[in-house]
Design an enzyme around this catalytic site. Structure first.
Site, PDB file in Angstrom:
ATOM      1  CB  SER A 126      -0.853  -0.038   1.270  1.00 18.29           C
ATOM      2  OG  SER A 126      -1.442   1.194   1.519  1.00 18.29           O
ATOM      3  CE1 TYR A 153      -4.187  -3.226   5.707  1.00 16.34           C
ATOM      4  CE2 TYR A 153      -3.704  -0.899   5.344  1.00 16.34           C
ATOM      5  CZ  TYR A 153      -3.960  -2.159   4.834  1.00 16.34           C
ATOM      6  OH  TYR A 153      -3.971  -2.360   3.488  1.00 16.34           O
ATOM      7  CE  LYS A 157      -1.487  -4.568   3.372  1.00 11.13           C
ATOM      8  NZ  LYS A 157      -1.740  -5.890   2.816  1.00 11.13           N
TER       9      LYS A 157
HETATM   10  P1  NAD Z   1     -10.991  -7.345   1.122  1.00 10.32           P
HETATM   11  O1  NAD Z   1     -11.218  -7.366   2.598  1.00 10.32           O
HETATM   12  O2  NAD Z   1     -12.146  -7.066   0.244  1.00 10.32           O
HETATM   13  O3  NAD Z   1     -10.330  -8.715   0.649  1.00 10.32           O
HETATM   14  C1  NAD Z   1      -9.499  -9.474   1.480  1.00 10.32           C
HETATM   15  C2  NAD Z   1      -9.994 -10.911   1.431  1.00 10.32           C
HETATM   16  O4  NAD Z   1      -9.128 -11.724   2.227  1.00 10.32           O
HETATM   17  C3  NAD Z   1     -11.404 -11.078   1.990  1.00 10.32           C
HETATM   18  O5  NAD Z   1     -12.179 -11.817   1.081  1.00 10.32           O
HETATM   19  C4  NAD Z   1     -11.195 -11.856   3.299  1.00 10.32           C
HETATM   20  O6  NAD Z   1     -12.283 -12.714   3.574  1.00 10.32           O
HETATM   21  C5  NAD Z   1      -9.914 -12.605   3.002  1.00 10.32           C
HETATM   22  N1  NAD Z   1      -9.106 -12.954   4.167  1.00 10.32           N
HETATM   23  C6  NAD Z   1      -8.674 -12.140   5.180  1.00 10.32           C
HETATM   24  N2  NAD Z   1      -7.909 -12.839   6.034  1.00 10.32           N
HETATM   25  C7  NAD Z   1      -7.839 -14.116   5.559  1.00 10.32           C
HETATM   26  C8  NAD Z   1      -7.199 -15.301   5.977  1.00 10.32           C
HETATM   27  N3  NAD Z   1      -6.466 -15.336   7.098  1.00 10.32           N
HETATM   28  N4  NAD Z   1      -7.327 -16.417   5.244  1.00 10.32           N
HETATM   29  C9  NAD Z   1      -8.084 -16.422   4.114  1.00 10.32           C
HETATM   30  N5  NAD Z   1      -8.718 -15.319   3.652  1.00 10.32           N
HETATM   31  C10 NAD Z   1      -8.592 -14.187   4.377  1.00 10.32           C
HETATM   32  O7  NAD Z   1      -9.794  -6.302   0.870  1.00 10.32           O
HETATM   33  P2  NAD Z   1      -9.283  -5.676  -0.493  1.00 10.32           P
HETATM   34  O8  NAD Z   1      -9.651  -4.244  -0.501  1.00 10.32           O
HETATM   35  O9  NAD Z   1      -9.643  -6.529  -1.625  1.00 10.32           O
HETATM   36  O10 NAD Z   1      -7.711  -5.736  -0.229  1.00 10.32           O
HETATM   37  C11 NAD Z   1      -6.911  -6.782  -0.728  1.00 10.32           C
HETATM   38  C12 NAD Z   1      -5.478  -6.561  -0.298  1.00 10.32           C
HETATM   39  O11 NAD Z   1      -5.036  -5.307  -0.791  1.00 10.32           O
HETATM   40  C13 NAD Z   1      -5.262  -6.522   1.209  1.00 10.32           C
HETATM   41  O12 NAD Z   1      -4.018  -7.111   1.491  1.00 10.32           O
HETATM   42  C14 NAD Z   1      -5.222  -5.053   1.507  1.00 10.32           C
HETATM   43  O13 NAD Z   1      -4.488  -4.764   2.667  1.00 10.32           O
HETATM   44  C15 NAD Z   1      -4.517  -4.522   0.273  1.00 10.32           C
HETATM   45  N6  NAD Z   1      -4.784  -3.104  -0.011  1.00 10.32           N
HETATM   46  C16 NAD Z   1      -6.070  -2.673  -0.102  1.00 10.32           C
HETATM   47  C17 NAD Z   1      -6.325  -1.334  -0.346  1.00 10.32           C
HETATM   48  C18 NAD Z   1      -7.724  -0.803  -0.402  1.00 10.32           C
HETATM   49  O14 NAD Z   1      -7.920   0.401  -0.238  1.00 10.32           O
HETATM   50  N7  NAD Z   1      -8.736  -1.627  -0.650  1.00 10.32           N
HETATM   51  C19 NAD Z   1      -5.259  -0.450  -0.525  1.00 10.32           C
HETATM   52  C20 NAD Z   1      -3.944  -0.936  -0.439  1.00 10.32           C
HETATM   53  C21 NAD Z   1      -3.719  -2.283  -0.180  1.00 10.32           C
HETATM   54  C1  WQD Z   2      -9.739   9.262   1.157  1.00  9.27           C
HETATM   55  C2  WQD Z   2      -9.959  10.740   1.399  1.00  9.27           C
HETATM   56  C3  WQD Z   2     -10.357  11.316   3.697  1.00  9.27           C
HETATM   57  C4  WQD Z   2     -14.210   9.325   4.078  1.00  9.27           C
HETATM   58  C5  WQD Z   2      -7.089   4.382   3.499  1.00  9.27           C
HETATM   59  C6  WQD Z   2      -6.031   3.652   4.270  1.00  9.27           C
HETATM   60  C7  WQD Z   2      -4.880   3.273   3.394  1.00  9.27           C
HETATM   61  C8  WQD Z   2      -5.353   2.529   2.145  1.00  9.27           C
HETATM   62  C9  WQD Z   2      -6.563   3.153   1.504  1.00  9.27           C
HETATM   63  C10 WQD Z   2      -4.998   0.180   2.392  1.00  9.27           C
HETATM   64  C11 WQD Z   2      -9.255  11.232   2.660  1.00  9.27           C
HETATM   65  C12 WQD Z   2     -11.558  11.635   2.845  1.00  9.27           C
HETATM   66  C13 WQD Z   2     -13.018   9.815   3.580  1.00  9.27           C
HETATM   67  C14 WQD Z   2     -15.239  10.244   4.421  1.00  9.27           C
HETATM   68  C15 WQD Z   2     -13.821  12.041   3.720  1.00  9.27           C
HETATM   69  N1  WQD Z   2      -5.744   1.191   2.424  1.00  9.27           N
HETATM   70  N2  WQD Z   2     -12.827  11.149   3.397  1.00  9.27           N
HETATM   71  N3  WQD Z   2     -15.009  11.567   4.222  1.00  9.27           N
HETATM   72  O1  WQD Z   2      -7.375   7.593   4.008  1.00  9.27           O
HETATM   73  O2  WQD Z   2      -6.373   7.594   1.691  1.00  9.27           O
HETATM   74  O3  WQD Z   2      -6.501   5.514   2.912  1.00  9.27           O
HETATM   75  O4  WQD Z   2      -7.536   3.505   2.476  1.00  9.27           O
HETATM   76  O5  WQD Z   2      -3.826   0.047   2.376  1.00  9.27           O
HETATM   77  O6  WQD Z   2      -4.011   2.517   4.149  1.00  9.27           O
HETATM   78  O7  WQD Z   2      -5.572   4.489   5.318  1.00  9.27           O
HETATM   79  O8  WQD Z   2      -8.590   6.525   2.039  1.00  9.27           O
HETATM   80  O9  WQD Z   2     -10.933   6.429   1.339  1.00  9.27           O
HETATM   81  O10 WQD Z   2     -10.411   6.573   3.800  1.00  9.27           O
HETATM   82  O11 WQD Z   2     -10.034   8.550   2.353  1.00  9.27           O
HETATM   83  O12 WQD Z   2     -13.670  13.259   3.575  1.00  9.27           O
HETATM   84  O13 WQD Z   2     -16.301   9.871   4.903  1.00  9.27           O
HETATM   85  O14 WQD Z   2     -11.349  10.972   1.639  1.00  9.27           O
HETATM   86  O15 WQD Z   2     -10.150  12.338   4.654  1.00  9.27           O
HETATM   87  O16 WQD Z   2      -8.784  12.507   2.389  1.00  9.27           O
HETATM   88  P1  WQD Z   2      -7.179   6.903   2.709  1.00  9.27           P
HETATM   89  P2  WQD Z   2     -10.064   6.946   2.407  1.00  9.27           P
END
Ligand code: NAD
Ligand code: WQD
Length: 343
Positions: A126, A153, A157
């Protein structure tokens, strides 16, 4: 064709990636414990692709069960590891849940990959590892210094990236691609799969679409006094389908290109920063839906502005985020309408 193990493949980014992998001819095995997803996603994938992916309800932290997954599937040539807990706020309240799930699942996988001689892993990291980059590092590229994580969290990462580098150092046969996602948004254009947030969404886009659908009375915009052109925070919002395609590129590269570094890191973003207000106004423009919002105080721990320099992914991986944000916001709205039976 080669089989890819997709952990967390029933989740938001995982399900979109499974679709793209299958459409490119890969065999997929999803392992997911459904802790943050629903089994119905398999129906959506099957409707889009015309084939159902193989699925096992297994916890990636369970060494014995994961061992039998590898024993039963000797054709696995690579792993995409999405499975993790991802709620930033919850990780502050329950840090051990995050350290346990996110770290133990990776350690278990890497141990079994070593044992079963599976050489390739793609890891979901991330942009959170960059924290608030200094001005000279915006847009942020892969060489920017990593900052102390603002949440457990985020820290998982960073620790997981370190674990991958250490294990690769110890095991020359291991190859890894670390993908640092910026802010994934949107849903598949078919509206058959998309994001399913649990409870009140913390992320911007699900809150926007749920407000537009009438589930929430108004969106709260966290701060308009930042040092940005309109005072609201800036992020790099990346379409989940574009993001999914980057995973196929990463797997293709690991399977076909010999001349690459043992561990490669790529930023996955558009290269364009958008403010919260720009997202809100564009959403209203493209959907024609009025979105009630108020400006409230800053959210603790928010980064002021961050967006990607995706040059390395564009050139080395041969991948580019191409979908216009208008189309992306519309896809998110179409998915929300489908979920709520809105015409
Ligand atoms: P998500 O929660 O929709 O998907 C994660 C999946 O993993 C879920 O289906 C959950 O049931 C499964 N899971 C969790 N722990 C498990 C375990 N121990 N064994 C088997 N399955 C398990 O999340 P996402 O948004 O699709 O994110 C996917 C990956 O990307 C994650 O590693 C997350 O940290 C990373 N990521 C997400 C974002 C974001 O904003 N969505 C941003 C950066 C990184
Ligand atoms: C985006 C912008 C908020 C909600 C988070 C995690 C990060 C990554 C992605 C996984 C910000 C603003 C939000 C609301 C708002 N995940 N906001 N009102 O904060 O960039 O990142 O998700 O790795 O680790 O921290 O994403 O979607 O929460 O916010 O004004 O109700 O929207 O302040 O500027 P963020 P977000």
């Amino acid at each position: 064709m080669a089989r890819i193990l997709v952990t967390g493949g029933a989740g938001y980014i995982g399900s979109h990636t499974v679709v793209e992998l299958m459409q490119q001819g890969y065999e997929v095995l999803i392992v997911d414990n459904l802790s943050n997803s629903n089994i119905d996603v398999l129906d959506g994938i099957e409707q889009i692709v015309g084939r159902r992916p193989e699925f096992l309800n297994v916890d990636c932290c369970d060494y014995v069960q994961m061992d039998s997954v590898f024993i039963q599937h000797p054709d696995i040539v690579g792993v995409i590891h999405f499975a993790a807990s991802k709620a930033v706020g919850e990780s502050v309240q329950e840090p051990l849940k995050y350290y346990r799930n996110n770290i133990l699942s990776l350690v278990t996988l890497l141990s079994l990959m070593n044992e079963h001689k599976v050489p390739n892993i793609v890891f979901s990291s991330s942009c959170t590892v960059y924290g608030q980059p200094d001005k000279e590092h915006l847009p942020v590229d892969e060489t920017a210094p990593l900052k102390k994580a603002l949440s457990p969290y985020g820290n998982t990462k960073k620790i997981n990236e370190d674990i991958i580098f250490d294990q690769a150092h110890a095991c020359p046969q291991l190859h890894a691609t670390i993908l640092r996602y910026f802010n994934p948004i949107g849903a598949h254009p078919s509206a058959l799969i998309g994001e399913l947030p649990n409870g009140v969404p913390n992320n911007l886009l699900p809150f926007v679409t749920q407000t537009a659908a009438g589930l929430r009375s108004e969106l709260k915009i966290f701060g308009n006094d930042y040092n940005t052109p309109d005072g609201s925070c800036i992020r790099d919002y990346i379409y989940v389908v574009d993001l999914a395609k980057a995973h196929v590129k990463a797997i293709d590269r690991m399977l076909n290109v010999k001349d690459r570094e043992q561990v490669e890191v790529f930023n996955l973003g558009t290269g364009r920063g958008l403010s919260v207000l720009e997202i809100v106004n564009t959403f209203m423009k493209v959907t024609g839906v009025n979105l009630p919002y108020t400006i409230v105080g800053r959210r603790e721990g928010d980064i002021e502005q961050v967006w990607a320099e995706p040059h390395k992914a564009n050139t080395v991986l041969g991948w580019k985020a191409e979908t216009p944000v208008e189309e992306v916001l519309l896809s998110a709205w179409n998915w929300e309408k489908k979920l709520r039976n809105i015409n």
